[in-house]
Design an enzyme around this catalytic site. Structure first.
Site, mmCIF file in Angstrom:
data_model
loop_
_atom_site.group_PDB
_atom_site.id
_atom_site.type_symbol
_atom_site.label_atom_id
_atom_site.label_comp_id
_atom_site.label_asym_id
_atom_site.label_seq_id
_atom_site.Cartn_x
_atom_site.Cartn_y
_atom_site.Cartn_z
ATOM 1 N N CYS A 282 0.829 -1.257 0.019
ATOM 2 C CA CYS A 282 -0.076 -0.012 -0.034
ATOM 3 C C CYS A 282 0.611 1.253 -0.026
ATOM 4 C CB CYS A 282 -0.788 0.026 1.385
ATOM 5 S SG CYS A 282 -2.094 -1.572 1.172
HETATM 6 N N1 LIG Z 1 -2.963 -6.065 1.908
HETATM 7 C C1 LIG Z 1 -3.407 -5.113 2.485
HETATM 8 O O1 LIG Z 1 -2.967 -4.799 3.823
HETATM 9 C C2 LIG Z 1 -4.181 -3.894 1.798
HETATM 10 C C3 LIG Z 1 -4.945 -3.160 2.560
HETATM 11 C C4 LIG Z 1 -5.643 -2.232 1.982
HETATM 12 C C5 LIG Z 1 -5.890 -2.153 0.971
HETATM 13 N N2 LIG Z 1 -5.476 -3.242 0.105
HETATM 14 C C6 LIG Z 1 -6.021 -3.151 -1.249
HETATM 15 O O2 LIG Z 1 -6.585 -4.212 -1.754
HETATM 16 C C7 LIG Z 1 -6.447 -4.905 -3.063
HETATM 17 C C8 LIG Z 1 -6.038 -6.367 -3.004
HETATM 18 O O3 LIG Z 1 -4.966 -6.638 -2.384
HETATM 19 P P1 LIG Z 1 -4.497 -7.662 -1.689
HETATM 20 O O4 LIG Z 1 -3.285 -7.420 -0.512
HETATM 21 O O5 LIG Z 1 -5.568 -8.471 -1.027
HETATM 22 O O6 LIG Z 1 -3.761 -8.470 -2.866
HETATM 23 P P2 LIG Z 1 -3.381 -10.094 -2.808
HETATM 24 O O7 LIG Z 1 -2.243 -10.197 -4.107
HETATM 25 O O8 LIG Z 1 -3.092 -10.540 -1.624
HETATM 26 O O9 LIG Z 1 -4.889 -10.806 -3.624
HETATM 27 C C9 LIG Z 1 -5.340 -10.378 -4.856
HETATM 28 C C10 LIG Z 1 -5.950 -11.692 -5.271
HETATM 29 O O10 LIG Z 1 -6.600 -11.419 -6.369
HETATM 30 C C11 LIG Z 1 -6.324 -12.423 -7.368
HETATM 31 N N3 LIG Z 1 -6.795 -11.895 -8.605
HETATM 32 C C12 LIG Z 1 -6.125 -11.304 -9.524
HETATM 33 N N4 LIG Z 1 -6.588 -11.092 -10.590
HETATM 34 C C13 LIG Z 1 -8.034 -11.751 -10.557
HETATM 35 C C14 LIG Z 1 -8.950 -11.559 -11.428
HETATM 36 N N5 LIG Z 1 -9.088 -11.299 -12.596
HETATM 37 N N6 LIG Z 1 -10.366 -12.539 -10.853
HETATM 38 C C15 LIG Z 1 -10.055 -13.284 -9.687
HETATM 39 N N7 LIG Z 1 -9.149 -12.982 -9.024
HETATM 40 C C16 LIG Z 1 -8.127 -12.451 -9.211
HETATM 41 C C17 LIG Z 1 -5.133 -12.910 -7.078
HETATM 42 O O11 LIG Z 1 -4.683 -14.392 -7.556
HETATM 43 C C18 LIG Z 1 -4.762 -12.936 -5.699
HETATM 44 O O12 LIG Z 1 -5.242 -14.290 -5.032
HETATM 45 C C19 LIG Z 1 -5.241 -3.681 -3.667
HETATM 46 O O13 LIG Z 1 -5.999 -2.785 -4.306
HETATM 47 C C20 LIG Z 1 -4.624 -3.332 -2.253
HETATM 48 O O14 LIG Z 1 -4.096 -2.026 -2.763
HETATM 49 C C21 LIG Z 1 -4.699 -4.231 0.564
#
Ligand SMILES: NC(=O)c1ccc[n+]([C@@H]2O[C@H](COP(=O)([O-])OP(=O)(O)OC[C@H]3O[C@@H](n4cnc5c(N)ncnc54)[C@H](O)[C@@H]3O)[C@@H](O)[C@H]2O)c1
Length: 445
Positions: A282
């Protein structure tokens, strides 16, 4: 916010809200990562039927077998959800079964440090053929203001569905803080903005059924900007203390002591701590989503650029401190044996994304030093897109520690035995302020 033109009779909203409020709705979570998994567990825990969509077949198999792919989520929690009907799938046709589709896919930067929305648009394209009237779509991925309208509302409208009466579109940013046990998904207030007033009402029902406090805002753009403000606030303040660290060090003052003293002020000061640089999905990335969008308005986001510059220089600062401390001991960095303590991007997690430790390892390797690492949360150096180290975590003992020319403390995991490390390491370069007392073998970085 836009006005809804439909009458109560032709709207799908009342029925959908009834299903959400009575927890009889099916919740589809798209993207079962750090954000998607805890959310799926929360919906399942309160009695909703939950479908988890992902494109990663290994992850789907793990989840369906009742195993978590994330260290701080217990397998037992996933297993319990599976018992209660949770299923993971890659079959997007099953999106029809869901009353709510919550999108939690990655939003990285591309190699030009511009927003890469391909995961969001890819998800939308694969969902579109399977959408139906009576669904709510919520985007949770962090992004710039305007994304929900430009990328989601536009596509859904083109597909023939009426947003605000057939389907409802909201943006609700995730505020997950992996590894922080003070908060759980339902105790973190959730901001929601709707494309229309009815969309917002549906969004409030969607999240109100699982989150203790829902915070409505006037539009999806305001909700998108809220998340960016939160993360920019962190990035800028961390940049400020990183700059202060360099100044204080030159003046012979310990900034950690200063921050702790300043934090006794009961108002108007929030402590932020310096470190080896920004990490995680992030803080190093999200601010630049706004920088990119601001250009469309002829604006330059100077605080974001400046803090980015300061924070990105931290790995070099730490290696500079290492190099000069070795020099003081008559040793060049080249050929020295260096141990990196902690390679995850922050304490007590196994997440390696954007970890500044890896940047530090690259710089040390490039200088010709011998490198090893110890991290109880990362037993083997993982496959990373831009970095390759054939290393496994070494376990620490007095004899091992004494064999290194220097130990660089990059991640302050609670599992390290800091007393033992200080007793046996020849030199410790501490980028986390773990060792507050002055000692001959400790250099603050
Ligand atoms: N990790 C954090 O602490 C956090 C906190 C707040 C916001 N976010 C935001 O949340 C969002 C997700 O982050 P995350 O950390 O969960 O990512 P992540 O990489 O852990 O998970 C994302 C998942 O989405 C899947 N994916 C990708 N393309 C896809 C598609 N077309 N269809 C279905 N699944 C698909 C991936 O295989 C993966 O399992 C981002 O925008 C991030 O900025 C993350």
């Amino acid at each position: 916010m836009m006005n809804d033109t439909m009458t109560a009779d032709d709207s799908k909203a009342p029925d959908l809200m009834r299903r959400l409020n009575s927890r009889t709705a099916t919740i589809g979570i798209v993207g079962m990562g750090y954000v998607g998994q805890p959310l799926a567990l929360r919906y399942s825990e309160v009695g909703f039927r939950v479908l988890g969509f992902d494109i990663d077949t290994d992850k789907i198999a793990e989840l369906n077998a009742g195993r978590s792919s994330i260290a701080h989520i217990d397998d037992s929690a996933i297993a319990r959800a599976v018992e209660n009907g949770f299923e993971a799938t890659q079959d997007m046709m099953r999106a029809r079964e869901a009353d709510a589709l919550i999108i939690c896919v990655p939003t990285p930067l591309n190699k030009y440090r511009e927003p890469d929305l391909s995961f969001v648009t890819g998800t939308l394209e694969s969902l579109l053929p399977h959408l139906r009237a009576g669904q709510v779509i919520s985007l949770e991925s962090t992004t710039y203001p305007g994304t929900t309208e430009e990328e989601i509302v536009t596509r859904v409208t083109q597909s023939g569905l009426k947003v605000g009466s057939d389907v409802f579109i909201v943006y609700s940013p995730e505020r997950e803080d992996p590894g922080n046990s003070d908060f759980s998904t339902h105790t973190i207030p959730k901001v929601v903005g709707g494309h229309s007033q009815t969309c917002l009402e549906v969004g409030k029902a969607l999240y109100g059924s699982v989150i203790d406090k829902v915070v409505p805002v006037s539009s999806t753009r305001a909700a998108e900007m809220t998340k960016l403000l939160e993360n920019i606030h962190r990035a800028v303040n961390i940049g400020l203390v990183n700059e202060m660290k360099i100044v204080a060090d030159r003046m012979g003052i310990d900034l950690f002591e200063v921050i702790d003293a300043a934090a006794t002020k009961p108002f108007g000061f929030t402590p932020y701590y310096p470190g080896p640089g920004l990490g995680g999905h992030c803080i190093p990335i999200d601010p630049f989503y706004l920088t990119w969008k601001a250009r469309e308005y002829g604006l330059h986001t100077r605080f974001i650029e400046l803090s980015g510059e300061v924070n990105r220089a931290m790995p070099e600062y730490v290696v500079g401190k290492l190099s000069s401390a070795l020099n003081d001991r008559g040793k060049p960095l080249k050929g020295s044996r260096i141990l990196i303590l902690g390679i995850a991007y922050k304490k007590n997690v196994d997440d390696m994304r954007e970890s500044p430790s890896v940047e530090i390892m690259e710089l040390i390797r490039a200088a010709g030093a011998e490198l090893e690492y110890s991290d109880p949360h990362v037993p083997v150096f993982p496959r990373m897109r831009e970095h390759k180290f054939d290393l496994a975590s070494v376990s620490l003992s007095p004899e091992m520690l004494a064999g290194y020319d220097a130990v660089v403390l990059t991640t302050d995991h609670a599992k390290f035995d800091y007393k033992m490390i200080r007793a046996h390491a020849a030199l410790i370069v501490d980028s986390r302020g773990v060792y507050r007392e002055a000692a001959d073998n400790v250099v603050k970085a």
